[in-house]
Design a protein around this motif. Structure first.
Motif, PDB file in Angstrom:
ATOM      1  N   VAL A 166       0.181  -5.189  -0.483  1.00  0.00           N
ATOM      2  CA  VAL A 166       1.142  -5.836   0.415  1.00  0.00           C
ATOM      3  C   VAL A 166       2.138  -4.787   0.907  1.00  0.00           C
ATOM      4  CG1 VAL A 166       2.940  -7.601   0.623  1.00  0.00           C
ATOM      5  CG2 VAL A 166       0.893  -8.056  -0.757  1.00  0.00           C
ATOM      6  N   THR A 167       2.400  -4.780   2.216  1.00  0.00           N
ATOM      7  CA  THR A 167       3.396  -3.872   2.787  1.00  0.00           C
ATOM      8  C   THR A 167       4.756  -4.562   2.756  1.00  0.00           C
ATOM      9  OG1 THR A 167       1.751  -2.884   4.256  1.00  0.00           O
ATOM     10  CG2 THR A 167       4.075  -2.546   4.828  1.00  0.00           C
ATOM     11  N   ARG A 168       5.736  -3.932   2.081  1.00  0.00           N
ATOM     12  CA  ARG A 168       7.091  -4.479   2.021  1.00  0.00           C
ATOM     13  C   ARG A 168       8.074  -3.345   2.286  1.00  0.00           C
ATOM     14  NH1 ARG A 168       7.025  -7.060  -3.752  1.00  0.00           N
ATOM     15  NH2 ARG A 168       5.478  -5.404  -3.999  1.00  0.00           N
ATOM     16  N   LYS A 169       8.675  -3.358   3.466  1.00  0.00           N
ATOM     17  CA  LYS A 169       9.642  -2.329   3.832  1.00  0.00           C
ATOM     18  C   LYS A 169      11.003  -2.960   4.068  1.00  0.00           C
ATOM     19  CE  LYS A 169       6.232   0.716   6.066  1.00  0.00           C
ATOM     20  NZ  LYS A 169       5.869   1.426   7.327  1.00  0.00           N
ATOM     21  N   TYR A 170      12.028  -2.328   3.529  1.00  0.00           N
ATOM     22  CA  TYR A 170      13.400  -2.784   3.642  1.00  0.00           C
ATOM     23  C   TYR A 170      14.226  -1.697   4.324  1.00  0.00           C
ATOM     24  CZ  TYR A 170      12.430  -6.272  -0.072  1.00  0.00           C
ATOM     25  OH  TYR A 170      11.929  -7.310  -0.823  1.00  0.00           O
ATOM     26  N   GLY A 189       3.601  -7.122   5.407  1.00  0.00           N
ATOM     27  CA  GLY A 189       2.201  -7.124   5.826  1.00  0.00           C
ATOM     28  C   GLY A 189       1.281  -7.493   4.681  1.00  0.00           C
ATOM     29  N   PHE A 190       0.228  -8.277   4.970  1.00  0.00           N
ATOM     30  CA  PHE A 190      -0.713  -8.700   3.926  1.00  0.00           C
ATOM     31  C   PHE A 190      -2.020  -9.123   4.583  1.00  0.00           C
ATOM     32  CE2 PHE A 190       1.907 -12.251   5.269  1.00  0.00           C
ATOM     33  CZ  PHE A 190       0.990 -13.267   5.506  1.00  0.00           C
ATOM     34  N   HIS A 191      -3.058  -9.272   3.776  1.00  0.00           N
ATOM     35  CA  HIS A 191      -4.352  -9.751   4.267  1.00  0.00           C
ATOM     36  C   HIS A 191      -4.392 -11.274   4.161  1.00  0.00           C
ATOM     37  CE1 HIS A 191      -6.286  -5.806   4.685  1.00  0.00           C
ATOM     38  NE2 HIS A 191      -5.538  -5.461   3.650  1.00  0.00           N
ATOM     39  N   HIS A 192      -4.810 -11.911   5.242  1.00  0.00           N
ATOM     40  CA  HIS A 192      -4.845 -13.376   5.234  1.00  0.00           C
ATOM     41  C   HIS A 192      -5.765 -13.856   4.120  1.00  0.00           C
ATOM     42  CE1 HIS A 192      -5.555 -17.536   6.452  1.00  0.00           C
ATOM     43  NE2 HIS A 192      -4.424 -17.430   7.148  1.00  0.00           N
ATOM     44  N   GLY A 240      -9.126 -12.716   5.625  1.00  0.00           N
ATOM     45  CA  GLY A 240      -9.116 -11.301   5.291  1.00  0.00           C
ATOM     46  C   GLY A 240      -8.455 -10.423   6.336  1.00  0.00           C
ATOM     47  N   GLU A 241      -8.044 -11.012   7.460  1.00  0.00           N
ATOM     48  CA  GLU A 241      -7.400 -10.235   8.521  1.00  0.00           C
ATOM     49  C   GLU A 241      -6.033  -9.728   8.056  1.00  0.00           C
ATOM     50  OE1 GLU A 241      -5.628 -10.886  13.069  1.00  0.00           O
ATOM     51  OE2 GLU A 241      -6.449 -12.575  11.928  1.00  0.00           O
ATOM     52  N   TYR A 242      -5.734  -8.459   8.391  1.00  0.00           N
ATOM     53  CA  TYR A 242      -4.435  -7.911   8.025  1.00  0.00           C
ATOM     54  C   TYR A 242      -3.390  -8.378   9.032  1.00  0.00           C
ATOM     55  CZ  TYR A 242      -0.657  -4.705   6.848  1.00  0.00           C
ATOM     56  OH  TYR A 242       0.556  -4.182   6.485  1.00  0.00           O
TER      57      TYR A 242
END
Length: 303
Positions: free
Chosen positions: A166-170, A272-275, A279-281
């Protein structure tokens, strides 16, 4: 009732049993564990013990965790800033000042109250108080959260968090001027032994990794982006304090004299994550809130 069994290892020899158990799960307070001990819910080698019992290597511990008391969480028509929604997933932008889920004594005005009014099909894996909640951000942190609308989605999103996909940006404003443009903080986080209400970098803590890059420097502050590799409680706040650059406005980990903001200057801007089904990002970006932008303008004008 859930039962947890463990064997005392060498690093806990001679430590109090209440301290050892409280460190197993950051959601358990030491006072809560002490109450379980007084109720006889903790057995050591088959016998109930007091909170001050000193552990020995190879002690066999059985903890009987009581089922949570059912609490009615009421739907409340609180507006939601929705970035994405389908039958499986909801992505919302949580405002500063909103608590994510109810807790005893704080049952209204939370994100969960708002979600229950918005839709009825939330995953039940985390129980009545946290329907659909996969991960959290602090009350005074704004930004993006993914919500599971069914158990399939919940399990998939949790697995993605565990697998660090998972993309996690702060974005954050910190005290001090960081001299280097990029950095990685790899330091374990657990309960602060001197203050059970806080987290800290501790030797036996859980793995915690934060990457950062400087976006802008000011006279006494730095504006930076932090990317989480792991997701421990208060991770960015604890890590930045650990390296000497605490978050501006942070009432728990920062200095008292700070910028005019109510709570830490921290915003979860990219998710951001994969459904879980296709599976779609998917990736979403929430702009910096007005209050945060005002602080940046003030710092730029004071150069």
């Amino acid at each position: 009732m859930e039962q947890i069994q463990l064997t005392i290892e060498e690093q806990h020899d001679g430590e109090r049993i209440d301290k050892v158990i409280a460190e197993l799960n950051e959601q358990w307070s030491r006072s809560q564990v002490q109450q379980w001990l007084k109720e006889g819910r903790v057995l050591v080698n088959g016998k109930a013990v007091k909170p001050n019992y000193k552990c020995h290597v190879d002690d066999e511990v059985v903890i009987s965790i009581p089922d949570p008391e059912p609490l009615d969480v009421e739907p409340e028509p609180i507006p939601l800033d929705i970035y994405y929604e389908d039958a499986d997933v909801l992505v919302v932008n949580k405002p500063r000042g909103m608590v994510v889920h109810p807790a005893p004594g704080h049952m209204h005005g939370t994100l969960v109250n708002a979600l229950l009014a918005h839709c009825q099909d939330l995953s039940g894996i985390n129980g009545v108080l946290r329907p659909g909640i996969v991960h959290r951000i602090d009350k005074d942190t704004s930004g993006l959260l993914m919500i599971a609308k069914n158990d399939l989605a919940h399990e998939s999103l949790v697995n993605q968090l565990v697998n660090k996909t998972v993309t996690r940006k702060y974005v954050a404003i910190v005290h001090g001027v960081i001299p280097h443009d990029y950095g990685t903080i790899d330091a374990p986080i657990g309960r602060d032994p001197r203050d059970r209400q806080s987290m800290a970098v501790v030797e036996n803590g859980k793995e915690a990794v934060t990457h950062f890059r400087v976006l802008e420097r000011f006279e006494h502050y730095t504006f930076l982006e932090c990317q989480l590799e792991t997701g421990r409680t208060h991770q960015i706040r604890v890590h930045m304090k650990y390296i000497g650059y605490p978050l501006a406005g942070d009432p728990k980990y920062g200095p008292r004299k700070t910028l005019p903001i109510d709570g830490q200057a921290l915003h979860a801007g990219v998710l951001g994550f994969h459904h879980p089904r296709t599976g779609e990002y998917l990736q979403f970006e929430a702009p910096i809130p007005h209050e945060f932008e005002r602080l940046l303008d003030m710092l730029r004008n004071n150069r």
